[in-house]
Design a protein around this motif. Structure first.
Motif, PDB file in Angstrom:
ATOM      1  N   HIS A 120       0.868  -1.261  -0.046  1.00  0.00           N
ATOM      2  CA  HIS A 120      -0.142  -0.109  -0.211  1.00  0.00           C
ATOM      3  C   HIS A 120       0.923   1.309   0.088  1.00  0.00           C
ATOM      4  O   HIS A 120       0.569   2.295  -0.732  1.00  0.00           O
ATOM      5  N   ALA A 121       1.973   1.275   0.664  1.00  0.00           N
ATOM      6  CA  ALA A 121       2.884   2.337   0.979  1.00  0.00           C
ATOM      7  C   ALA A 121       3.388   2.668  -0.467  1.00  0.00           C
ATOM      8  O   ALA A 121       3.744   3.802  -0.791  1.00  0.00           O
ATOM      9  N   ALA A 122       3.622   1.573  -1.289  1.00  0.00           N
ATOM     10  CA  ALA A 122       4.485   2.020  -2.404  1.00  0.00           C
ATOM     11  C   ALA A 122       3.503   2.399  -3.517  1.00  0.00           C
ATOM     12  O   ALA A 122       4.051   3.079  -4.583  1.00  0.00           O
ATOM     13  N   THR A 123       2.338   2.429  -3.426  1.00  0.00           N
ATOM     14  CA  THR A 123       1.613   2.939  -4.403  1.00  0.00           C
ATOM     15  C   THR A 123       0.750   4.157  -4.105  1.00  0.00           C
ATOM     16  O   THR A 123      -0.038   4.952  -4.738  1.00  0.00           O
ATOM     17  N   THR A 124       0.997   4.716  -2.913  1.00  0.00           N
ATOM     18  CA  THR A 124       0.321   5.958  -2.335  1.00  0.00           C
ATOM     19  C   THR A 124       1.318   6.802  -1.680  1.00  0.00           C
ATOM     20  O   THR A 124       2.690   6.340  -1.357  1.00  0.00           O
ATOM     21  N   MET A 125       0.858   8.132  -1.639  1.00  0.00           N
ATOM     22  CA  MET A 125       2.288   9.037  -0.752  1.00  0.00           C
ATOM     23  C   MET A 125       1.663   9.588   0.212  1.00  0.00           C
ATOM     24  O   MET A 125       0.297   9.722   0.804  1.00  0.00           O
ATOM     25  N   SER A 126       2.500   9.942   1.262  1.00  0.00           N
ATOM     26  CA  SER A 126       2.045  10.393   2.737  1.00  0.00           C
ATOM     27  C   SER A 126       2.002  11.785   2.765  1.00  0.00           C
ATOM     28  O   SER A 126       1.673  12.465   3.638  1.00  0.00           O
ATOM     29  N   ALA A 127       2.584  12.467   1.567  1.00  0.00           N
ATOM     30  CA  ALA A 127       2.484  13.853   1.683  1.00  0.00           C
ATOM     31  C   ALA A 127       2.326  14.311  -0.089  1.00  0.00           C
ATOM     32  O   ALA A 127       3.016  13.360  -0.967  1.00  0.00           O
ATOM     33  N   ALA A 128       2.157  15.295  -0.518  1.00  0.00           N
ATOM     34  CA  ALA A 128       2.217  15.930  -1.820  1.00  0.00           C
ATOM     35  C   ALA A 128       3.641  16.298  -2.017  1.00  0.00           C
ATOM     36  O   ALA A 128       4.323  16.605  -1.077  1.00  0.00           O
ATOM     37  N   PRO A 129       3.825  15.897  -3.407  1.00  0.00           N
ATOM     38  CA  PRO A 129       5.214  16.419  -3.645  1.00  0.00           C
ATOM     39  C   PRO A 129       5.252  17.785  -3.605  1.00  0.00           C
ATOM     40  O   PRO A 129       4.663  18.695  -3.714  1.00  0.00           O
TER      41      PRO A 129
END
Length: 129
Positions: free
Chosen positions: A19-28
Motif C-alpha cells: 500500500h505504501a508503495a502506491t500512495t504518498m504520505s504527502a504531496a510532492p
C-alpha cells in the motif's frame, strides 16, 4: 499458534508495504494541480486576455509538455486551438490570484497553426489533416 501469529504479522507487513508503495504520505513539494491551468484565462504582458487553456498535454513520463490555448471566437464559437510549450506560459500573482501570461498577442496566436482534437486517437492533430 505461534507460526500462525507470525504469518499474520508478515502478511500485514507485506500488505502495508504494498500500500505504501502506491500512495504518498504527502504531496510532492513544488507541485501544482492541473486546475491551476485547465480552463484558466491566459493574458498577454499588457494584461489583455488572449485565450483560455483548453487542454494540458502530458508525455508518457508524466511531464507536462504543452498547453492547448483556445483563441478568438465568441463563447466557444469560431474559436481556434493552438498549442504552446508549457514553458512559454508564466505565472504571476496579482491581487491574491494566480495569472497565466504568455509573451504573445491574440493576433499572433490566431495566425499560428490550429489543431483539432481527434477523439478516435485521443490526440490533437493539425487542422485540415
Amino acid at each position: 499458534m505461534k507460526k500462525f501469529a507470525i504469518g499474520c504479522i508478515m502478511a500485514a507487513a507485506l500488505a502495508t508495504a504494498a500500500h505504501a508503495a502506491t500512495t504518498m504520505s504527502a504531496a510532492p513539494t513544488e507541485s501544482w494541480t492541473i486546475t491551476n491551468y485547465y480552463k484558466q484565462n491566459v493574458y498577454d504582458p499588457k494584461e489583455s486576455k488572449i485565450g483560455t487553456i483548453d487542454d494540458v498535454l502530458v508525455d508518457k513520463a508524466g511531464k507536462v509538455t504543452g498547453l492547448v490555448v483556445g483563441v478568438g471566437g465568441f463563447l466557444g464559437a469560431g474559436e481556434k486551438d493552438v498549442i504552446v510549450p508549457y514553458t512559454a506560459v508564466k505565472t504571476q500573482k496579482k491581487d491574491d490570484k494566480w495569472w497565466l501570461t504568455l509573451d504573445e498577442t491574440k493576433d499572433s496566436l490566431k495566425a499560428a497553426p490550429g489543431f483539432k482534437y481527434d477523439r478516435a486517437s485521443t490526440t490533437w492533430k493539425p487542422e485540415g489533416k
